[in-house]
Design an enzyme around this catalytic site. Sequence first.
Site, PDB file in Angstrom:
ATOM      1  N   SER A 216       3.115  -8.234   0.970  1.00  0.00           N
ATOM      2  CA  SER A 216       4.382  -8.823   1.453  1.00  0.00           C
ATOM      3  C   SER A 216       4.919  -7.912   2.549  1.00  0.00           C
ATOM      4  O   SER A 216       5.208  -6.742   2.310  1.00  0.00           O
ATOM      5  CB  SER A 216       5.373  -8.984   0.303  1.00  0.00           C
ATOM      6  OG  SER A 216       5.557  -7.779  -0.392  1.00  0.00           O
ATOM      7  N   GLY A 218       7.633  -8.217   4.641  1.00  0.00           N
ATOM      8  CA  GLY A 218       9.008  -8.452   5.097  1.00  0.00           C
ATOM      9  C   GLY A 218       9.083  -9.675   5.989  1.00  0.00           C
ATOM     10  O   GLY A 218       8.584 -10.746   5.627  1.00  0.00           O
ATOM     11  N   ALA A 219       9.700  -9.500   7.155  1.00  0.00           N
ATOM     12  CA  ALA A 219       9.923 -10.625   8.076  1.00  0.00           C
ATOM     13  C   ALA A 219       8.618 -11.245   8.559  1.00  0.00           C
ATOM     14  O   ALA A 219       8.582 -12.399   8.991  1.00  0.00           O
ATOM     15  CB  ALA A 219      10.746 -10.149   9.262  1.00  0.00           C
ATOM     16  N   GLY A 221       6.159 -12.038   6.738  1.00  0.00           N
ATOM     17  CA  GLY A 221       5.593 -12.918   5.718  1.00  0.00           C
ATOM     18  C   GLY A 221       4.512 -12.253   4.896  1.00  0.00           C
ATOM     19  O   GLY A 221       4.538 -11.030   4.679  1.00  0.00           O
ATOM     20  N   GLY A 247      10.299  -9.922  -3.026  1.00  0.00           N
ATOM     21  CA  GLY A 247       8.932  -9.653  -3.472  1.00  0.00           C
ATOM     22  C   GLY A 247       8.662 -10.232  -4.855  1.00  0.00           C
ATOM     23  O   GLY A 247       7.577 -10.746  -5.130  1.00  0.00           O
ATOM     24  N   ASP A 248       9.661 -10.177  -5.744  1.00  0.00           N
ATOM     25  CA  ASP A 248       9.498 -10.745  -7.087  1.00  0.00           C
ATOM     26  C   ASP A 248       9.343 -12.268  -7.015  1.00  0.00           C
ATOM     27  O   ASP A 248       8.568 -12.864  -7.763  1.00  0.00           O
ATOM     28  CB  ASP A 248      10.710 -10.385  -7.967  1.00  0.00           C
ATOM     29  CG  ASP A 248      10.895  -8.872  -8.076  1.00  0.00           C
ATOM     30  OD1 ASP A 248       9.892  -8.135  -7.996  1.00  0.00           O
ATOM     31  OD2 ASP A 248      12.038  -8.429  -8.243  1.00  0.00           O
TER      32      ASP A 248
END
Lengths: 308, 308
Positions: A216, A218-219, A221, A247-248
């Site tokens: 993951s 962040g921005a 994807g 993230g969860d």
Amino acid sequence: MILTVTLNTALDITYHVRDLTPHASHRVTEVTERPGGKGLNVARVLAALGHEVTVTGFAGGATGRALQEQLAHTTGVLDALVPVEGATRRTVAVVDAGGDTTQLNEPGPAIAPAEWTAFQEAYEDLLATAEAVALCGSLPPGVPVGAYAGLIRTARSAGVPVLLDTSGEPLRRGVAARPDLVKPNAEELAELTGSHEPSQATRDARRRGAHTVVASLGAEGLLARTAEGRWRAAPPHRLRGNPTGAGDSAVAGLLSGLVERLPWPERLARAAALSAATVLAPVAGEFDRAAYERLVGQVTVTAEANAA
Amino acid sequence: MILTVTLNTALDITYHVRDLTPHASHRVTEVTERPGGKGLNVARVLAALGHEVTVTGFAGGATGRALQEQLAHTTGVLDALVPVEGATRRTVAVVDAGGDTTQLNEPGPAIAPAEWTAFQEAYEDLLATAEAVALCGSLPPGVPVGAYAGLIRTARSAGVPVLLDTSGEPLRRGVAARPDLVKPNAEELAELTGSHEPSQATRDARRRGAHTVVASLGAEGLLARTAEGRWRAAPPHRLRGNPTGAGDSAVAGLLSGLVERLPWPERLARAAALSAATVLAPVAGEFDRAAYERLVGQVTVTAEANAA
């Protein structure tokens, strides 16, 4: 059912204050409390998607009781937490009027050897009816650093697909035990592999033992490297909001896609849309359902040339 | 027994961190928890001095249960808290390595009219065996602002000496109900009377209805204005330490002196020494017994000319 494991559960407390000034006294204007720890966050999202979820891990003390009372009111989530003598930790997020957060995290309770043994037995019993299991978050004191590696081997013996979402040495040892899926963020992936280049780092993480890696970023994807190919999944535009729990939510998307046997591009679209809908939600760690339903059709999933 | 009333009890949590930086994440290195609210602090000191103490007020929710479990382990303090639906508030004191404290105070639970009525009945029953009563601290939402005035009238009808230690409008209304003793600090006294000159302000507070006024003036010690005379009690030298709870220890000293019928100079010496021994104690709100025993003989109590 889907099983999520949270060894270091937490009672997540959010305080709203006007402004946080060190060494001053503050009136808290609003207090919210909810069961926390990554696996419990994942379970809430899975339940919201209509899955049957069981949560296990540890709970103890007055904070553990408060957490379990609140779980009892969470529709679709079954509580199979193992009692311990120590008190479940609290986390306090102090949010000021500007929306910025100052975080205070208590250490987890010390887990006794007998408690760790009791957990492993409960876990093995729960695997008998699990379609998939997610091992999430940090380890409390007293739990051996190779704990996740052992839990992964038990899941593999039971034929239950296992996802690992942790960091540092527990991640390093867990990956070596050949989990079906790991979901590191950029920092965790770099720490594991020594590489800050995601494509190279995901390849390296697979070589270390992970069957599939979904990073993951962040921005940017999600970046997935699987036996069937490589994909990048990204929301249609940059999102402004609170990334807590994003993230969860991605983990919940991946797990639900796994048990529904969705093709990889659909799994990733779901995970990326849930993650984005969490950033957009007004309450940290919740997801905005309308945003999710809108975004899931707008996520672009691109197959990348599989150089490895 | 001595009765202390704490309508806005709290679970006092102390976090130790290296440094508090707004908008950053912090690992808490040490967590301590104790029953809080002024009346509970007063009760702990009274019990340590060998008095039988009963505490009443409100307790509710998971935090209330945690508070009551800890009270059950406090020797000499009898728990007569009245159960409420809402959850007892928490206070969080974040102490950094330099010893500075950042305070976060939750609002108290809303008290329902029936809960306030139940408390007043319990209070009246407890007064039957009380030698003295102390009314301490702020009022939670739902309790009428004239609450202390009513509780003072009930105590006076029962012939039980009553001490009031609060601030703002509850203090103003309470004083008008003619309590035996009020113990404002400099700021509370100035807010009540409009005067920043302690001698004039204590005189004015008596005119407003308080039978005796003992003002706690920080490093300058205590200033008492009674029907028998005026005294100033001060420790032998300036003290360095944490003033949290120093006022509560002074209240305990005054109450114990009252029930033991000590002459005023001795009462004040005890109160000033307890207050100073609290500033010197390593743990906020506790008192250092050895320091107390040393200081009680060193406090200077000076009679002042009674100009009023």
